[in-house]
Design a protein around this motif. Sequence first.
Motif, mmCIF file in Angstrom:
data_model
loop_
_atom_site.group_PDB
_atom_site.id
_atom_site.type_symbol
_atom_site.label_atom_id
_atom_site.label_comp_id
_atom_site.label_asym_id
_atom_site.label_seq_id
_atom_site.Cartn_x
_atom_site.Cartn_y
_atom_site.Cartn_z
ATOM 1 N N MET A 1 8.596 8.871 -13.537
ATOM 2 C CA MET A 1 8.237 7.968 -14.615
ATOM 3 C C MET A 1 9.516 7.452 -15.282
ATOM 4 O O MET A 1 10.439 8.197 -15.544
ATOM 5 C CB MET A 1 7.369 8.686 -15.650
ATOM 6 N N THR B 1 10.938 5.382 -18.634
ATOM 7 C CA THR B 1 10.598 4.948 -19.987
ATOM 8 C C THR B 1 11.527 3.809 -20.355
ATOM 9 O O THR B 1 12.730 3.888 -20.159
ATOM 10 C CB THR B 1 10.745 6.108 -20.994
ATOM 11 N N TYR C 1 6.317 2.626 -20.493
ATOM 12 C CA TYR C 1 6.734 3.488 -19.393
ATOM 13 C C TYR C 1 5.986 3.134 -18.117
ATOM 14 O O TYR C 1 4.963 2.447 -18.157
ATOM 15 C CB TYR C 1 6.494 4.959 -19.752
ATOM 16 N N THR C 2 6.515 3.604 -16.970
ATOM 17 C CA THR C 2 5.817 3.404 -15.708
ATOM 18 C C THR C 2 4.852 4.562 -15.492
ATOM 19 O O THR C 2 5.060 5.669 -15.984
ATOM 20 C CB THR C 2 6.791 3.322 -14.516
ATOM 21 N N LYS C 3 3.807 4.266 -14.726
ATOM 22 C CA LYS C 3 2.777 5.270 -14.452
ATOM 23 C C LYS C 3 2.133 4.891 -13.121
ATOM 24 O O LYS C 3 2.006 3.720 -12.796
ATOM 25 C CB LYS C 3 1.745 5.239 -15.580
ATOM 26 N N LYS C 4 1.747 5.900 -12.349
ATOM 27 C CA LYS C 4 1.065 5.638 -11.084
ATOM 28 C C LYS C 4 -0.447 5.674 -11.327
ATOM 29 O O LYS C 4 -0.984 6.677 -11.807
ATOM 30 C CB LYS C 4 1.469 6.669 -10.029
ATOM 31 N N ARG D 1 2.871 0.697 -18.498
ATOM 32 C CA ARG D 1 1.904 0.897 -19.581
ATOM 33 C C ARG D 1 2.620 0.808 -20.917
ATOM 34 O O ARG D 1 3.668 1.404 -21.115
ATOM 35 C CB ARG D 1 1.209 2.244 -19.454
ATOM 36 N N ASP E 1 -1.900 -2.293 -19.534
ATOM 37 C CA ASP E 1 -1.127 -2.127 -18.320
ATOM 38 C C ASP E 1 -0.727 -3.484 -17.751
ATOM 39 O O ASP E 1 -1.483 -4.455 -17.845
ATOM 40 C CB ASP E 1 -1.939 -1.383 -17.253
#
Length: 144
Positions: A1, A3, A13-16, A24, A66
Amino acid sequence: MVTFEGGSFSRTYTKKVDGQIIVRKKILKSQETKLKNQVRWLIKNQCSLVPKVLNQRSTLFSYYYDMPYYGGYANFLTFIERNPKEDSLIILKKVLEFLFNEVYIFKQEDSETISKKLDFYIETKILKKIQNISNKSSVINKLL
């Protein structure tokens, strides 16, 4: 992740999600109006330069939305540190021109009102962020 730094009292931040990496942007429920306004602006100004809102949700404690994650790009601070200052200044000028011509468009108001709003925005947003970046980067500090 990963931020990202940002404002609006939010966390970015990134999120899968479903095997796809997304960005997101999340905020406390009490501050959700700020992000909801951003979502409205993103949807209203949808074009190739503006990320698409993939999803948004309000929960008991927070609100988030998102966007797609575009890998392979460097943030502006990294770009400045890795490139000659002349290139950095050219890009900064283009970014600021885009922001003031396409994003921060003022309604028909008298010049004094516009001037006050512009001064407030420059002081609280732009100069504050430039100072924050300057404190983190010796290259930017030298540019300033």
